[in-house]
Design a protein around this motif. Structure first.
Motif, PDB file in Angstrom:
ATOM      1  N   GLU A   1      11.221  18.451  21.052  1.00 22.96           N
ATOM      2  CA  GLU A   1       9.891  18.872  21.504  1.00 22.96           C
ATOM      3  C   GLU A   1       9.019  17.663  21.855  1.00 22.96           C
ATOM      4  N   ASP A   2       9.084  16.610  21.041  1.00 23.94           N
ATOM      5  CA  ASP A   2       8.316  15.396  21.331  1.00 23.94           C
ATOM      6  C   ASP A   2       8.760  14.773  22.654  1.00 23.94           C
ATOM      7  N   ARG A   3      10.064  14.717  22.870  1.00 23.92           N
ATOM      8  CA  ARG A   3      10.595  14.139  24.106  1.00 23.92           C
ATOM      9  C   ARG A   3      10.153  14.958  25.326  1.00 23.92           C
ATOM     10  N   GLU A   4      10.229  16.284  25.211  1.00 28.41           N
ATOM     11  CA  GLU A   4       9.820  17.144  26.323  1.00 28.41           C
ATOM     12  C   GLU A   4       8.326  17.022  26.599  1.00 28.41           C
ATOM     13  N   THR A   5       7.523  16.929  25.540  1.00 26.88           N
ATOM     14  CA  THR A   5       6.080  16.774  25.719  1.00 26.88           C
ATOM     15  C   THR A   5       5.764  15.452  26.391  1.00 26.88           C
ATOM     16  N   THR A   6       6.429  14.382  25.979  1.00 24.79           N
ATOM     17  CA  THR A   6       6.218  13.075  26.582  1.00 24.79           C
ATOM     18  C   THR A   6       6.595  13.093  28.060  1.00 24.79           C
ATOM     19  N   GLU A   7       7.726  13.712  28.380  1.00 24.13           N
ATOM     20  CA  GLU A   7       8.151  13.799  29.786  1.00 24.13           C
ATOM     21  C   GLU A   7       7.155  14.608  30.600  1.00 24.13           C
ATOM     22  N   ARG A   8       6.656  15.701  30.031  1.00 26.22           N
ATOM     23  CA  ARG A   8       5.677  16.527  30.739  1.00 26.22           C
ATOM     24  C   ARG A   8       4.402  15.748  31.023  1.00 26.22           C
ATOM     25  N   ILE A   9       3.945  14.988  30.047  1.00 29.89           N
ATOM     26  CA  ILE A   9       2.722  14.211  30.224  1.00 29.89           C
ATOM     27  C   ILE A   9       2.923  13.119  31.259  1.00 29.89           C
ATOM     28  N   GLN A  10       4.084  12.480  31.255  1.00 28.65           N
ATOM     29  CA  GLN A  10       4.350  11.408  32.213  1.00 28.65           C
ATOM     30  C   GLN A  10       4.434  11.921  33.640  1.00 28.65           C
ATOM     31  N   HIS A  11       4.903  13.137  33.827  1.00 27.43           N
ATOM     32  CA  HIS A  11       5.074  13.681  35.177  1.00 27.43           C
ATOM     33  C   HIS A  11       3.921  14.567  35.606  1.00 27.43           C
TER      34      HIS A  11
END
Length: 128
Positions: free
Chosen positions: A67-77
């Protein structure tokens, strides 16, 4: 019929994603005996009374990391909408005598395509 099936499938997938931790805990509780006997790291040391809790902790940590990885990717994109302009242009003004005044930074911002026209909403009060 197809619409209902698609609707229920989408709702179920959204709920499973939303309650993923609860699904992991529920799955652990339902399969606790199997996990304690076959998947537990401490199954050969019964004095620790682990009973598969190590397996549950690993699964919950993996879910949290995902979940942390997906949230980070979402924020970056995530697309960025500039609300303030920082570009400054310098203009030099000359008076009638030909003396140039020092350059003054003048803020300039191009109209954003997302900006709503404010002149129709906000108007100064009319006197009289």
């Amino acid at each position: 019929m197809f619409r209902q099936l698609l609707t229920y499938t989408l709702i179920t997938s959204l709920l499973l994603q939303l309650f993923s931790r609860e699904v992991i805990v529920m799955s652990f509780e339902l399969n606790r005996d199997f996990i304690a006997k076959n998947l537990c790291e401490n199954r050969n040391r019964p004095q620790l009374n682990c009973d598969g809790k190590c397996y549950l902790a690993k699964k919950l940590k993996a879910q949290h990391d995902r979940e942390d990885r997906e949230t980070t990717e979402r924020i970056q994109h995530m697309p960025v909408l500039a609300l303030f302009c920082t570009d400054l242009f310098s203009f030099t003004f000359a008076d009638a005598s030909g003396d140039a005044t020092p350059s003054l930074p003048v803020p300039y911002c191009q109209q954003s395509p997302y900006a709503a026209p404010l002149h129709g909403i906000f108007q100064p009060p009319r006197i009289g």
